[in-house]
Motif scaffolding. Structure first.
Motif, mmCIF file in Angstrom:
data_model
loop_
_atom_site.group_PDB
_atom_site.id
_atom_site.type_symbol
_atom_site.label_atom_id
_atom_site.label_comp_id
_atom_site.label_asym_id
_atom_site.label_seq_id
_atom_site.Cartn_x
_atom_site.Cartn_y
_atom_site.Cartn_z
ATOM 1 N N THR A 31 0.818 -1.212 0.000
ATOM 2 C CA THR A 31 0.000 0.000 0.000
ATOM 3 C C THR A 31 0.856 1.268 0.000
ATOM 4 O OG1 THR A 31 -0.163 -0.160 2.401
ATOM 5 C CG2 THR A 31 -1.994 -1.037 1.151
ATOM 6 N N SER A 32 1.985 1.229 0.700
ATOM 7 C CA SER A 32 2.825 2.433 0.805
ATOM 8 C C SER A 32 3.394 2.860 -0.545
ATOM 9 C CB SER A 32 3.978 2.188 1.782
ATOM 10 O OG SER A 32 4.795 1.131 1.305
ATOM 11 N N GLN A 33 3.390 1.966 -1.531
ATOM 12 C CA GLN A 33 3.955 2.306 -2.851
ATOM 13 C C GLN A 33 2.933 2.975 -3.769
ATOM 14 O OE1 GLN A 33 5.093 -1.679 -3.838
ATOM 15 N NE2 GLN A 33 7.116 -1.517 -2.873
ATOM 16 N N ILE A 34 1.655 2.871 -3.450
ATOM 17 C CA ILE A 34 0.621 3.327 -4.381
ATOM 18 C C ILE A 34 0.800 4.795 -4.731
ATOM 19 C CG2 ILE A 34 -1.860 3.709 -4.709
ATOM 20 C CD1 ILE A 34 -2.363 1.227 -2.951
ATOM 21 N N GLU A 35 0.948 5.619 -3.707
ATOM 22 C CA GLU A 35 1.024 7.054 -3.936
ATOM 23 C C GLU A 35 2.307 7.465 -4.660
ATOM 24 O OE1 GLU A 35 -0.363 9.233 -0.516
ATOM 25 O OE2 GLU A 35 0.625 11.054 -1.278
ATOM 26 N N GLU A 36 3.424 6.906 -4.225
ATOM 27 C CA GLU A 36 4.698 7.301 -4.859
ATOM 28 C C GLU A 36 4.778 6.839 -6.310
ATOM 29 O OE1 GLU A 36 7.592 5.596 -2.152
ATOM 30 O OE2 GLU A 36 7.537 3.636 -3.158
ATOM 31 N N MET A 37 4.099 5.762 -6.631
ATOM 32 C CA MET A 37 4.119 5.259 -8.016
ATOM 33 C C MET A 37 3.153 6.018 -8.920
ATOM 34 S SD MET A 37 4.022 1.143 -7.282
ATOM 35 C CE MET A 37 4.031 0.597 -8.989
ATOM 36 N N TYR A 38 2.150 6.617 -8.299
ATOM 37 C CA TYR A 38 1.006 7.170 -9.038
ATOM 38 C C TYR A 38 1.353 8.001 -10.287
ATOM 39 C CZ TYR A 38 -3.431 9.384 -10.048
ATOM 40 O OH TYR A 38 -4.540 9.832 -10.695
ATOM 41 N N PRO A 39 2.290 8.950 -10.183
ATOM 42 C CA PRO A 39 2.551 9.791 -11.376
ATOM 43 C C PRO A 39 3.182 9.029 -12.537
ATOM 44 C CG PRO A 39 3.545 10.739 -9.373
ATOM 45 C CD PRO A 39 3.104 9.363 -9.028
ATOM 46 N N TYR A 40 3.678 7.842 -12.280
ATOM 47 C CA TYR A 40 4.499 7.151 -13.281
ATOM 48 C C TYR A 40 3.867 5.887 -13.864
ATOM 49 C CZ TYR A 40 7.538 10.156 -10.565
ATOM 50 O OH TYR A 40 8.054 11.240 -9.891
ATOM 51 N N VAL A 41 2.718 5.474 -13.368
ATOM 52 C CA VAL A 41 2.117 4.232 -13.874
ATOM 53 C C VAL A 41 0.804 4.515 -14.605
ATOM 54 C CG1 VAL A 41 3.060 2.862 -11.976
ATOM 55 C CG2 VAL A 41 0.726 3.668 -11.836
ATOM 56 N N ASP A 42 0.477 3.631 -15.521
ATOM 57 C CA ASP A 42 -0.835 3.678 -16.180
ATOM 58 C C ASP A 42 -1.729 2.566 -15.662
ATOM 59 O OD1 ASP A 42 -0.439 5.899 -18.207
ATOM 60 O OD2 ASP A 42 1.314 4.646 -18.563
ATOM 61 N N VAL A 43 -1.138 1.411 -15.401
ATOM 62 C CA VAL A 43 -1.894 0.282 -14.837
ATOM 63 C C VAL A 43 -1.098 -0.291 -13.667
ATOM 64 C CG1 VAL A 43 -2.913 -1.985 -15.272
ATOM 65 C CG2 VAL A 43 -2.843 -0.299 -17.124
ATOM 66 N N TYR A 44 -1.728 -0.306 -12.499
ATOM 67 C CA TYR A 44 -1.130 -0.977 -11.348
ATOM 68 C C TYR A 44 -1.381 -2.476 -11.483
ATOM 69 C CZ TYR A 44 -0.957 3.410 -8.568
ATOM 70 O OH TYR A 44 -0.711 4.664 -8.073
ATOM 71 N N GLN A 45 -0.310 -3.246 -11.429
ATOM 72 C CA GLN A 45 -0.474 -4.707 -11.463
ATOM 73 C C GLN A 45 -0.455 -5.241 -10.033
ATOM 74 O OE1 GLN A 45 2.113 -6.757 -14.243
ATOM 75 N NE2 GLN A 45 2.473 -8.449 -12.829
ATOM 76 N N VAL A 46 -1.453 -6.077 -9.721
ATOM 77 C CA VAL A 46 -1.439 -6.805 -8.453
ATOM 78 C C VAL A 46 -0.967 -8.210 -8.796
ATOM 79 C CG1 VAL A 46 -2.816 -7.703 -6.536
ATOM 80 C CG2 VAL A 46 -3.299 -5.423 -7.469
ATOM 81 N N GLY A 47 0.154 -8.616 -8.229
ATOM 82 C CA GLY A 47 0.761 -9.895 -8.578
ATOM 83 C C GLY A 47 0.014 -11.073 -7.985
#
Ligand code: PEP
Ligand code: MN
Length: 243
Positions: A72-88
């Motif tokens: 969860t802690s990565q969601i915000e920091e990744m936000y500007p750089y991803v188009d699709v969040y993958q849940v493994g």
């Protein structure tokens, strides 16, 4: 069609894959910067800095980014750089992560759990959906069975069943599904014929040198051929009016 390496490794590697995508009219690139590895001593990814570099190169070329979020802690920091969040697959039932992704206004691609049922995958999607995020993609990536001849057992039965039980797009990952490079193309095409809406597979300039999953990764010549076969297969399937 979504392709790219298992792991984002170097600037040179990112540039090579982005160029491969552009040349073959592939609009979305996959790659892990946070890698869930079975061994803690294996390569675990370049992290956020790798994602920023990747985003810089990919966005210039108009390529979208699909990458795994592990916590969860990565969601915000990744936000500007991803188009699709993958849940493994290993996080398919991480309900805290799914809850948090429900609050995000970006697409989420959920992979089926390693021992997950079809129903459990749908319930995982429901977690994100119930949080208010309807931008969902389901991914069949093979399940663990008693079979040892392939890395996983790609459950193509799941595709028509998922399509019938939900309105969500369903994609197939033949790379993790079978885990053997030589057999990825046929399983990809079988995925198309099973009714999938898309295919995600691993590719790399020199698969033998990939930091992870080289044994199931296509080189660019193989990937170029497969991407065009996938498109032809989608066209053929439409002709059959199968689904
Ligand atoms: C991946 O896509 O590289 C990956 C780790 O997949 P999965 O979660 O399906 O094992
Ligand atoms: Mn992989």
């Amino acid at each position: 069609v979504i392709t790219g390496p298992c792991s984002i490794e170097t600037e040179e590697q990112i540039r090579a894959v982005v160029a491969h995508c552009v040349e073959n009219d592939i609009k979305m690139m996959r790659g892990g910067v946070f890698k869930p590895r079975s061994s803690p001593y294996a390569f675990r990814g370049l992290g956020l800095d790798g994602l920023k570099l990747w985003h810089e190169i990919a966005s210039e070329a108009g390529i979208k980014i699909v990458t795994e979020v592990m916590q969860t802690s990565q969601i915000e920091e990744m936000y500007p750089y991803v188009d699709v969040y993958q849940v493994g697959a290993r996080n398919s039932q991480n309900f805290n992560l799914l809850d948090e992704l429900g609050k995000v206004d970006k697409a989420v691609m959920i992979k089926r759990g390693i021992s997950g049922t079809i129903e459990e995958l749908l319930q995982s999607a429901e977690y994100v959906f119930s949080g208010g995020n309807e931008k969902l993609i389901l991914c069949e990536r093979g399940i663990r069975t008693y079979e040892r001849a392939s890395r996983n057992t790609l459950d193509l039965n799941a595709i028509p069943i998922l399509k019938a039980k939900s309105h969500l797009p369903v994609i197939v990952d033949p790379s993790h599904g079978i885990g053997i490079r030589a057999y990825v193309p046929q399983m990809a095409l079988a995925g198309v014929m099973s009714g999938a809406d898309g295919i995600i597979y691993e590719s790399h300039a020199v698969p033998e040198k990939a930091y992870s999953d080289g044994q199931q990764t296509l080189d660019f010549a193989q990937s170029a051929r497969l991407a065009s076969w996938i498109r032809e297969s989608f066209a053929m399937r439409k002709g059959f009016d199968l689904l």
